[in-house]
Design an enzyme around this catalytic site. Structure first.
Site, PDB file in Angstrom:
ATOM      1  N   CYS A   1       0.830  -1.192   0.000  1.00 35.54           N
ATOM      2  CA  CYS A   1       0.000   0.000   0.000  1.00 35.54           C
ATOM      3  C   CYS A   1       0.878   1.262   0.000  1.00 35.54           C
ATOM      4  CB  CYS A   1      -0.990  -0.048   1.154  1.00 35.54           C
ATOM      5  SG  CYS A   1      -2.429   1.029   0.912  1.00 35.54           S
TER       6      CYS A   1
ATOM      7  N   HIS B   1      -3.613  -5.517   0.481  1.00 34.78           N
ATOM      8  CA  HIS B   1      -3.113  -6.070   1.742  1.00 34.78           C
ATOM      9  C   HIS B   1      -3.320  -7.581   1.825  1.00 34.78           C
ATOM     10  CE1 HIS B   1      -2.527  -2.125   3.767  1.00 34.78           C
ATOM     11  NE2 HIS B   1      -3.528  -1.755   2.987  1.00 34.78           N
TER      12      HIS B   1
ATOM     13  N   GLU C   1      -1.399  -9.348   3.631  1.00 31.83           N
ATOM     14  CA  GLU C   1      -0.852  -9.707   4.946  1.00 31.83           C
ATOM     15  C   GLU C   1      -1.875  -9.679   6.074  1.00 31.83           C
ATOM     16  OE1 GLU C   1      -1.024  -5.300   5.341  1.00 31.83           O
ATOM     17  OE2 GLU C   1      -0.771  -6.734   3.716  1.00 31.83           O
TER      18      GLU C   1
END
Length: 237
Positions: free
Chosen positions: A87, A181, A183
């Site tokens: 990001c 994202h 993660e």
């Protein structure tokens, strides 16, 4: 493996990336910019991870350390060390290499699909191996961004979404930027929702809090598996 994480705010940590590193016995260092601006020797790193955050790469007047961070990222990339940006981290990689970072046509917050971009012909390195990360044809991932980036010179586009053309890119053989994202875990998603709830205003590409949280469980496993493949590819021998 010696890894270093550049973290911009307490509520956007490495999530599943941290789990992957711990499982491999990595020596993990941190620069938490709200606490310290100390940076490691770039030549000693086996992996640099640049996390997200609510600020813009253009906010150097408010956050002077952004200039030093961009210089450090460019140095690590130039040395051929693996670099992953998430990001804001992807935007920092782009900015560090002369690309413009600017507001997207619309904010994109929620679980939305990205689609792989076509690879150029003859996409192999000097050893005949694939020189481009094999991004899946389609994946549903978590977005939380209002800005986007132009592609740095020489970068390859890896993925796009209906709301944002530049979702993932590769620069050279060892640097990848993701606008989204992969993660996220249950805990890290809750943290970003709790700290950025004010951004969840009704719009075409913004899901409400209930939808964000309700859909998460269906996507974590696939997102984490894709992140595992990406990290293994970046840190390949």
């Amino acid at each position: 493996m010696k890894a270093h994480i550049l973290q911009h705010v307490p509520f956007e940590g490495p999530g599943h990336i941290g789990d992957w590193l711990v499982a491999r016995g990595a020596d993990i260092g941190w620069t938490r910019w709200w606490e310290s601006t100390a940076l490691p020797d770039p030549a000693a790193l086996d992996l640099l991870v640049v996390m997200g955050g609510p600020m813009s790469v253009n906010d150097e007047a408010e956050f002077p350390w952004l200039a030093a961070e961009k210089g450090f990222i460019a140095d690590v990339v130039a040395r051929g060390r693996p670099v992953l940006g998430i990001c804001l981290g992807a935007q920092l990689i782009a900015s560090a290499h002369g690309a413009r970072v600017h507001p997207n046509a619309q904010k994109e917050i929620g679980w939305f699909e990205v689609a792989a971009s076509a690879a150029p012909p003859g996409d192999e390195d000097e050893q005949g191996a694939a020189a481009r990360f094999p991004f899946p044809a389609r994946a549903t991932v978590l977005h939380w961004h209002g800005e986007t980036f132009d592609l740095p010179a020489g970068a390859q586009l890896l993925a796009s979404s209906a709301a944002c053309a530049h979702q993932a890119f590769q620069l050279g053989a060892r640097t990848i930027g993701l606008q989204f994202h992969l993660e996220m875990t249950a805990a890290s998603l809750r943290a970003i929702v709790d700290n950025c709830r004010a951004e969840l205003v009704p719009a075409r590409w913004i899901q409400d809090e209930a939808t964000l949280l309700e859909h998460a469980g269906a996507h974590f496993a696939g997102n984490h598996a894709l992140m595992d493949r990406l990290l293994a590819w970046l840190t390949r021998p």
